[in-house]
Design a protein around this motif. Structure first.
Motif, PDB file in Angstrom:
ATOM      1  N   VAL A 118      14.813  78.608  27.877  1.00 32.41           N
ATOM      2  CA  VAL A 118      15.842  78.029  27.005  1.00 32.41           C
ATOM      3  C   VAL A 118      16.900  77.333  27.855  1.00 32.41           C
ATOM      4  CG1 VAL A 118      17.552  78.495  25.215  1.00 32.41           C
ATOM      5  CG2 VAL A 118      15.449  79.868  25.316  1.00 32.41           C
ATOM      6  N   GLU A 171      18.581  82.993  21.144  1.00 32.69           N
ATOM      7  CA  GLU A 171      18.044  83.353  19.828  1.00 32.69           C
ATOM      8  C   GLU A 171      18.032  82.158  18.887  1.00 32.69           C
ATOM      9  OE1 GLU A 171      15.870  85.748  17.631  1.00 32.69           O
ATOM     10  OE2 GLU A 171      16.649  86.263  19.630  1.00 32.69           O
ATOM     11  N   ARG A 205      14.992  80.256  19.853  1.00 32.85           N
ATOM     12  CA  ARG A 205      13.758  80.968  19.482  1.00 32.85           C
ATOM     13  C   ARG A 205      13.420  80.789  18.007  1.00 32.85           C
ATOM     14  NH1 ARG A 205      11.552  85.145  22.345  1.00 32.85           N
ATOM     15  NH2 ARG A 205      11.290  86.325  20.436  1.00 32.85           N
ATOM     16  N   GLN A 206      14.420  80.599  17.178  1.00 35.27           N
ATOM     17  CA  GLN A 206      14.186  80.461  15.745  1.00 35.27           C
ATOM     18  C   GLN A 206      14.058  79.001  15.299  1.00 35.27           C
ATOM     19  OE1 GLN A 206      17.025  82.811  13.478  1.00 35.27           O
ATOM     20  NE2 GLN A 206      16.877  84.551  14.886  1.00 35.27           N
ATOM     21  N   CYS A 209      10.942  75.493  19.403  1.00 38.06           N
ATOM     22  CA  CYS A 209      10.378  76.656  20.103  1.00 38.06           C
ATOM     23  C   CYS A 209       8.937  76.891  19.668  1.00 38.06           C
ATOM     24  CB  CYS A 209      11.222  77.894  19.815  1.00 38.06           C
ATOM     25  SG  CYS A 209      10.622  79.394  20.622  1.00 38.06           S
ATOM     26  N   LYS A 238       5.618  76.853  22.197  1.00 38.89           N
ATOM     27  CA  LYS A 238       4.650  77.951  22.336  1.00 38.89           C
ATOM     28  C   LYS A 238       3.218  77.446  22.183  1.00 38.89           C
ATOM     29  CE  LYS A 238       7.586  81.788  20.854  1.00 38.89           C
ATOM     30  NZ  LYS A 238       7.775  82.851  19.845  1.00 38.89           N
TER      31      LYS A 238
END
Length: 321
Positions: free
Chosen positions: A127, A175, A178-179, A183, A187
């Motif tokens: 990040v 975070e 990640r949401q 992201c 992945k």
């Protein structure tokens, strides 16, 4: 993740335990026995110059005339921040190389989050700093930042992070990413992590014996020059704030050198109690790993080194080889 019953043999061995139980010496014995190389799992031993305070004990990495190769020690400097994501990525790289060479990755260490990130395969993504988000967060108080983080991560495990502004900001930044859809796309591109089937061995001692070990080791390190080590790091340009953030030995010695603790004896007493509390937190973390499905094969709680080595060897020969 842990290997299910009747599955293939483990492809990684872990030796974990709290501070001052003799993990390094036992790990070196086992590595010498099986021709393994040790991968350290210690959040401070990765840094060059953190020797006495981190308990690096590099002289222990030999069995007789035989030197035991080790990894992830002295790999960076205090000028950079090394974290659990860094550790996981470095371990994955080592794991792939060692397995391709027919070697057994052997983790030895007590930083629970580092070990857990490998054993249970934490789902990390890199990040980058979000300047726009940070500008918004700058307007919030520490309490407001804490509430925002808990809204994003209601199951936050390490509540101590809520006490340090920069950690809360970074956690919110991570975070939030990640949401995000970005992201999810990242992945997809990075592909799968290596499949790690670990066999975990745990070693600890009875509480009174552990505390005695902590006290003896602390006194030995102070006499060996731990205060001078911290002073030297500061003279090299590392701020007291940076050294204090390393925790335990580096924090208390820094406070003493800053004049915030009035004597070596007071520092030693306070540091001793802090290390004892740290050992309890380590054991709590390991119990948490067990509750989440990690099987830890605990060795007998004895100071008899041969008895612990024999028990560990039996576990390895029955379950790994």
């Amino acid at each position: 993740m842990q290997s299910p019953v009747n599955s293939l043999k483990p492809n990684c061995v872990v030796l974990l335990g709290p501070t001052a139980v003799g993990k390094t010496s036992l790990g070196v014995q086992l590595a010498a026995e099986y021709g393994w190389e040790i991968i350290s799992a210690d959040s401070r031993q990765v840094y060059k110059g953190l020797d006495l305070g981190s308990g690096k004990d590099l002289s222990e990495y030999s069995a007789g005339s035989k030197k035991i190769p080790y990894h992830l020690i002295d790999i960076t400097t205090l000028a950079s921040e090394y974290n659990v994501f860094s550790y996981q990525q470095d371990f994955y790289s080592l794991f792939k190389t060692m397995r391709s060479e027919g070697k057994m990755p052997f983790i030895v260490g007590g930083t629970g989050m580092y070990v857990d990130s490998v054993v249970r395969g934490y789902d990390f993504v890199p990040v980058e700093e979000n300047k726009d988000l940070r500008a918004e967060l700058d307007k919030l108080s520490l309490e407001e930042l804490g509430k925002k983080l808990l809204e994003l991560r209601p199951n936050l495990h390490n509540k101590s992070d809520l006490l340090i502004r920069e950690r809360v900001v970074r956690a919110i930044e991570i975070e939030t990413f990640r949401q995000s859809p970005e992201c999810a796309e990242l992945k997809k591109r990075t592909g799968p992590r290596p499949q790690i089937d670990s066999f975990v061995i745990g070693t600890t001692l009875e509480r009174d014996v552990l505390r005695q070990n902590i006290k003896l080791r602390l006194i030995e390190r102070i006499e060996a020059g731990m205060i001078e080590e911290v002073s030297s790091l500061h003279e090299q340009g590392f701020s007291w704030e940076r050294l204090e953030k390393l925790g335990l030995e580096y924090r208390y010695v820094s406070l003493f050198l800053e004049g915030k603790i009035d004597s070596v004896q007071t520092m030693t007493d306070e540091l001793y109690h802090a290390i004892c509390q740290f050992a309890k937190r380590q054991e709590t973390w390991f119990r948490g790993m067990e509750r989440k499905g990690v099987k830890i094969n605990w060795l007998p709680r004895t100071s008899d080194r041969k008895a612990r080595f024999d028990a560990a060897r039996q576990l390895i020969e029955d379950n790994v080889l």
